[in-house]
Design an enzyme around this catalytic site. Structure first.
Site, PDB file in Angstrom:
ATOM      1  N   THR A 202      -0.461 -15.518  -2.583  1.00  0.00           N
ATOM      2  CA  THR A 202      -0.451 -16.750  -1.786  1.00  0.00           C
ATOM      3  C   THR A 202      -1.865 -17.206  -1.462  1.00  0.00           C
ATOM      4  O   THR A 202      -2.198 -18.400  -1.554  1.00  0.00           O
ATOM      5  CB  THR A 202       0.339 -16.529  -0.483  1.00  0.00           C
TER       6      THR A 202
ATOM      7  N   GLU B 251     -11.708  -5.564  -9.928  1.00  0.00           N
ATOM      8  CA  GLU B 251     -12.440  -5.252  -8.699  1.00  0.00           C
ATOM      9  C   GLU B 251     -11.505  -5.066  -7.509  1.00  0.00           C
ATOM     10  O   GLU B 251     -11.714  -4.188  -6.664  1.00  0.00           O
ATOM     11  CB  GLU B 251     -13.440  -6.383  -8.393  1.00  0.00           C
TER      12      GLU B 251
ATOM     13  N   GLY C  95       2.045  -3.866  11.373  1.00  0.00           N
ATOM     14  CA  GLY C  95       1.968  -4.327   9.998  1.00  0.00           C
ATOM     15  C   GLY C  95       0.965  -3.585   9.141  1.00  0.00           C
ATOM     16  O   GLY C  95       0.712  -3.958   7.994  1.00  0.00           O
TER      17      GLY C  95
ATOM     18  N   GLY D  14      -5.451  -6.563   2.813  1.00  0.00           N
ATOM     19  CA  GLY D  14      -5.130  -7.856   3.414  1.00  0.00           C
ATOM     20  C   GLY D  14      -5.180  -8.961   2.388  1.00  0.00           C
ATOM     21  O   GLY D  14      -5.896  -8.870   1.382  1.00  0.00           O
TER      22      GLY D  14
ATOM     23  N   LYS E 258      -7.013   5.108  -6.583  1.00  0.00           N
ATOM     24  CA  LYS E 258      -8.350   4.517  -6.454  1.00  0.00           C
ATOM     25  C   LYS E 258      -9.432   5.516  -6.837  1.00  0.00           C
ATOM     26  O   LYS E 258     -10.433   5.154  -7.469  1.00  0.00           O
ATOM     27  CB  LYS E 258      -8.549   4.020  -5.024  1.00  0.00           C
TER      28      LYS E 258
ATOM     29  N   VAL F  22      -1.369 -11.512  -1.238  1.00  0.00           N
ATOM     30  CA  VAL F  22      -2.585 -11.763  -2.017  1.00  0.00           C
ATOM     31  C   VAL F  22      -2.397 -12.980  -2.922  1.00  0.00           C
ATOM     32  O   VAL F  22      -3.263 -13.860  -2.995  1.00  0.00           O
ATOM     33  CB  VAL F  22      -2.967 -10.522  -2.852  1.00  0.00           C
TER      34      VAL F  22
END
EC number: 1.1.1.3
Length: 435
Positions: free
Chosen positions: A20, A132, A190, A309, A208, A18
């Site tokens: 990067t 968020e 992955g 991701g 969450k 993230v």
């Protein structure tokens, strides 16, 4: 929009997938971001654990292994925390807030346990705390709850908020393979970490759920207060049985207002559940996430998309960063924490649910009568019964109507002691129906 010539200094803590992507977007979209904010964003530094590691596309002069020194620099206005975990993230975020710097974080574990402390620090020092990206990756859920629905009353938030478990369950449903085989495939692709415990045991989803419940119901809920069950016990046979009831199985995070003996409480829970095939959440497959919000006036709202991701999560981070930077330029403030309702969190025992119970039973007369009698003793109505197999492979599957979880679990405990019930092989709840 009148543009300010003074740049907004940004510090990024962490440069994994993230981080990067956040650095890449900050660099490649600098002109667009400046136009949207009204001032340029300038990357002051990036804190990393290993300075020797190659960081493609990043000026090495920006890298540091001293995150606290970076946070405390006078030319840093906004801090983006992407380290994850509680330590040292909590200390770094508090230092930033207390130093008058706004913070954007994707740290679900930290926000689920320490949102009160961090929100108070942000309020005391008149800066912003945005998160968020802590829930459902790129899917905008936090902002609709805090802003778009600020004038409405939210009654229920339910959804699929963990991509790893949804991938595993989707593959099990489609291929008929067992849990272990699909978990190995998820790791190879992955989707699953080397240690998948946080995902498959429901810890990630529980964090969450705590965040969603706190915001939706204006009450502080921590991850430790969320009832949590994982997916490691789900078998191919469970999916076979689910299909016969026109259902599939999903790991759900459910937060809702419930009435317990005239007192309003919050139920926050995470567990695998049967979901009817005609329910919107049943069609959410692979690593995707979806959250359904039910409000008094708005009705049901669905949010669907990439739940994890690097690039999708970075999108949510940058959205928060733009909002925090705009507030900095125009002297505004984001929404403050709202805990005025102070609703208590209900025990799972108090929650009304439906149950699916699969049993291996003795192939003798009267078993069904004995089993149904145990449900009747606790006032639980049976919605459907299916008998399968014979001899050593005789199975009985019961689906109940709604009753308290305590009554349901007490019934299961009683069934396990019956001579005619050789094994209670699976117990799942059934969600997404009104029965």
């Amino acid at each position: 929009m009148k543009e300010s010539s003074r740049p907004i200094g940004v510090a990024v803590l962490g440069m994994g997938n993230v981080g990067t992507e956040v650095v890449r977007i900050l660099t490649e979209k600098a002109a667009d971001l400046q136009a949207r904010i009204g001032a340029p964003l300038e990357l002051r530094g990036v804190a990393v654990r290993d300075l020797s590691k190659e960081r493609k596309g990043v000026d090495r002069a920006l890298l540091t292994d001293d995150p606290m020194a970076l946070v405390q620099r006078d030319d840093v206005d906004l801090v983006v925390e992407l380290l994850g975990g509680i330590k040292p993230a909590r200390k770094l975020i508090l230092a930033a807030l207390e130093g008058g710097k706004s913070v954007v974080t994707a740290n679900k574990a930290l926000m689920a346990e320490h949102s009160g402390e961090l929100s108070k620090a942000a309020e005391d020092h008149r800066v912003d705390l945005y998160f968020e990206a802590a829930v459902a990756g790129a899917i905008p859920v936090i902002r609709p709850l805090t802003q778009s629905l600020a004038g409405d009353s939210v009654n229920r938030v339910a959804g699929i908020v963990n991509g790893t478990t949804n991938f595993i369950l989707s593959e099990m449903a489609e291929s008929g393979a067992g849990y272990g085989k699909v978990l190995a495939e998820a790791g190879r692709l992955g989707y699953a970490e080397a240690d998948p415990t946080a995902d498959v045991e429901g810890y990630d989803a529980a964090s969450k759920a705590a965040i969603l419940a706190s915001i939706a119901f204006h009450s502080r809920v921590t991850a430790s207060e969320v009832h949590r069950e994982g997916i490691t016990g789900i078998s191919a046979k469970d999916f076979d049985a689910a299909k016969k009831f026109d259902c599939t199985i999903k790991l759900l995070a459910i937060c809702e207002r419930i009435d317990v003996d005239g007192e309003q409480k919050i139920s926050a829970r995470v567990y695998p559940a049967l979901v009817p095939l005609d329910h919107p959440l049943a069609t959410v497959n692979g690593a995707f996430n979806a959250v359904a919000v039910e409000a008094e006036n708005a009705g049901r709202l669905m949010f669907y998309g990439q739940g994890a991701g690097g690039a999708p999560t970075a999108s949510a981070v940058l959205g928060d960063l733009v909002m925090a930077a705009r507030n900095r330029v125009f002297h505004g403030r984001g929404p403050l924490e709202s805990t005025y309702a102070g609703l208590p969190v209900a025990s799972i025992d108090e929650v009304p649910t439906r149950y699916y119970v699969s049993m291996k039973v003795a192939d003798v007369a009267g078993v069904l009568h004995q089993v149904s009698g145990e449900f009747a003793k606790r006032g639980i109505s049976i919605a459907a019964v299916r008998q399968e197999g014979a001899g050593d492979d005789a199975r009985l599957i019961v689906v109940t109507h709604r009753a308290s979880d305590r009554a349901q679990s007490d019934t299961v405990a009683a069934l396990e002691k019956m001579d005619s019930v050789l094994k209670v092989s699976s117990v799942l709840r059934l969600e997404g129906t009104n029965d």
